[in-house]
Design a protein around this motif. Structure first.
Motif, short mmCIF file in Angstrom:
data_model
loop_
_atom_site.label_atom_id
_atom_site.label_comp_id
_atom_site.label_asym_id
_atom_site.label_seq_id
_atom_site.Cartn_x
_atom_site.Cartn_y
_atom_site.Cartn_z
N HIS A 1 0.81 -1.22 0.00
CA HIS A 1 0.00 0.00 0.00
C HIS A 1 0.85 1.27 0.00
N VAL A 2 2.14 1.14 0.22
CA VAL A 2 3.04 2.29 0.21
C VAL A 2 3.90 2.19 -1.03
N ASP B 1 8.19 6.34 -2.12
CA ASP B 1 8.00 7.01 -0.83
C ASP B 1 8.76 6.30 0.28
N ASN C 1 5.08 13.90 3.12
CA ASN C 1 4.00 13.14 2.47
C ASN C 1 4.14 11.63 2.68
N ASP D 1 3.12 10.92 6.26
CA ASP D 1 1.67 11.05 6.44
C ASP D 1 0.94 9.83 5.90
N GLN D 2 1.39 9.31 4.77
CA GLN D 2 0.73 8.14 4.18
C GLN D 2 0.87 6.91 5.08
N ARG E 1 -1.42 7.27 8.12
CA ARG E 1 -2.83 6.95 7.82
C ARG E 1 -3.04 5.44 7.71
#
Length: 452
Positions: A324-325, A329, A437, A440-441, A444
């Protein structure tokens, strides 16, 4: 490190405090950066070719693992040594190697270590499988343990998916094996003819065919083998199905109860620990390079956090399923931890100034503390959810740090150190915005339920 020490010593001897002096520091810092990169690459190549000298290996070991240098080798004695006789320090290298291995092992005894979590999960699953097989009294209960270990994965979701494939393959193998036995019977000649074919398929399937195919082929092989020993027909396949189902259930329960998020949660914890330890190491190194701290900084916690992060990343990348990442990133965050640790390592190699720290040095040290405090916020963002509402990260502005202004206010004796430290810190600041960013991802994702 010797290049940085020589540069600082040369700048101290100049004794010129003007704009050209700061430009000279700026040029020397950016000239040293690619030189160090080339030097490290050359050292890695020499070590890979086994042509590095012992001093280089000791230095790299200290940088990689945070270990202390090995004790120096003793000089050879004047006379020859008898055969089988040990020198006065013949066991020193072996003792140092054992001590280093014990140190590395001890550092991984933590819930932030992928090795430790995998070991605990496997041990609990193995013990639970044995206990369940003994309590239920199923026939051929020893198959429960291989069934448990074969489907146990790093996360509950992947364990459940693997368990379903194992059950589907076992059911298919049971059906095919039962039809085969009903067709050819349980006579030794027919079984010996069919057995080599089943063994070839069961041996070739792992790694080349889906997991369910391998389970089906193995179930057929087991049915043929047991009927050769004691003819029982298709009932052997039924026993195999029962044992695999129990093993899958044990693995699924253990996977749900013990770290159900798997390697993704370990990566988040390892990233948080790497940022926190790296920030502490950078703060200590800045204080050392400015003369605010009298003792050298301790690199071991930051190096250990980096090793744990490396192990967690390997497990995460090897884990099946959707990531999911985005990898881009993830690499930005990993690169941020590496940049933080290497900056602290570079500063730790600088000579501590002889003069007492002036107000400008203390102000620059305070600015560095503020900068590392932001990395603590990143660590809290990436770590386990605390129940507080989600707040996006905001990097500190370069104007709020005032690194160059604090460095230029230093005295003549300390300005060489303050400018050099400021260059190191200014090298970090432009990359802070790239971390917000991705952090933050991940924050979450960690607040979402594990099964989503």
């Amino acid at each position: 490190m010797a290049v940085g020490c020589a540069s600082v010593a040369h700048l101290r001897r100049l004794g010129v405090v003007d704009t050209r002096y700061r430009d000279a520091v700026h040029l020397s810092f950016h000239a040293r950066t690619p030189a160090l990169a080339v030097q490290r690459a050359t050292e890695d190549a020499l070590i890979a070719m086994r042509r590095a000298d012992p001093e280089m290996i000791v230095g790299r070991r200290r940088r990689w693992y945070g270990l202390s240098a090995d004790p120096p080798a003793t000089r050879p004695s004047a006379g020859p040594t008898a055969v089988g006789e040990r020198g006065p320090r013949g066991g020193a290298p072996r003792t140092a190697a054992l001590a280093g291995a014990a140190t590395v092992t001890w550092r991984h005894v933590s819930v932030r270590s992928a090795w430790f979590l995998s070991s605990v999960r496997g041990a609990v699953a193995l013990a639970a499988a044995i206990a369940v097989a003994d309590a239920t009294g199923v026939q051929h209960g020893f198959w429960v343990v291989p069934g448990t270990l074969s489907v146990l994965r790093t996360s509950a979701a992947s364990t459940g998916a693997t368990a379903l494939r194992a059950l589907a393959g076992t059911v298919a193998g049971f059906v095919v094996g039962a039809l085969l036995l009903l067709t050819i019977g349980t006579g030794p000649t027919a079984l010996w003819v069919a057995l080599p074919v089943a063994i070839v398929v069961a041996s070739y399937a792992p790694g080349t065919a889906p997991f369910a195919v391998g389970q089906a082929a193995f179930t057929i092989t087991v049915s043929l083998l047991y009927n050769l020993v004691a003819p029982a027909g298709w009932r052997v396949g039924m026993l195999r199905l029962e044992d695999v189902a129990i093993g899958c259930a044990v693995s699924l329960v253990v996977g749900v109860l013990l770290w159900p998020r798997g390697a993704s949660a370990v990566v988040g914890d390892a990233l948080a620990d790497a940022f926190r330890r790296g920030g502490d190491y950078l703060c200590q190194s800045v204080a050392w390079a400015l003369g605010v701290r009298s003792s050298p900084p301790d690199a071991a916690p930051a190096v250990t956090a980096g090793l744990r992060l490396d192990d967690a990343l390997r497990g995460f990348l090897a884990e099946r399923g959707t990531k999911h990442v985005p990898k881009e990133d993830l690499w930005r965050l990993v690169g941020g931890t590496v940049r933080l640790r290497l900056t602290g390592l570079s500063l730790a190699g600088l000579p501590s100034p002889d003069a007492e720290p002036d107000p400008a040095s203390r102000a620059l040290s305070a600015q560095a503390t503020r900068l590392t405090g932001w990395f603590d916020e990143v660590a809290g963002h990436l770590g386990p959810p605390s129940g507080r509402p989600f707040i996006p990260l905001r990097p500190p502005s370069p104007e709020s740090l005032r690194l160059a202004r604090s460095a230029l206010d230093a005295s003549d004796r300390n300005i060489a150190c303050t400018l050099w430290v400021a260059q190191h810190l200014e090298h970090i600041v432009p990359y802070l915005d790239d971390l917000t960013n991705p952090a933050d991802q991940i924050a979450r994702l960690r607040r979402a339920p594990w099964w989503r």
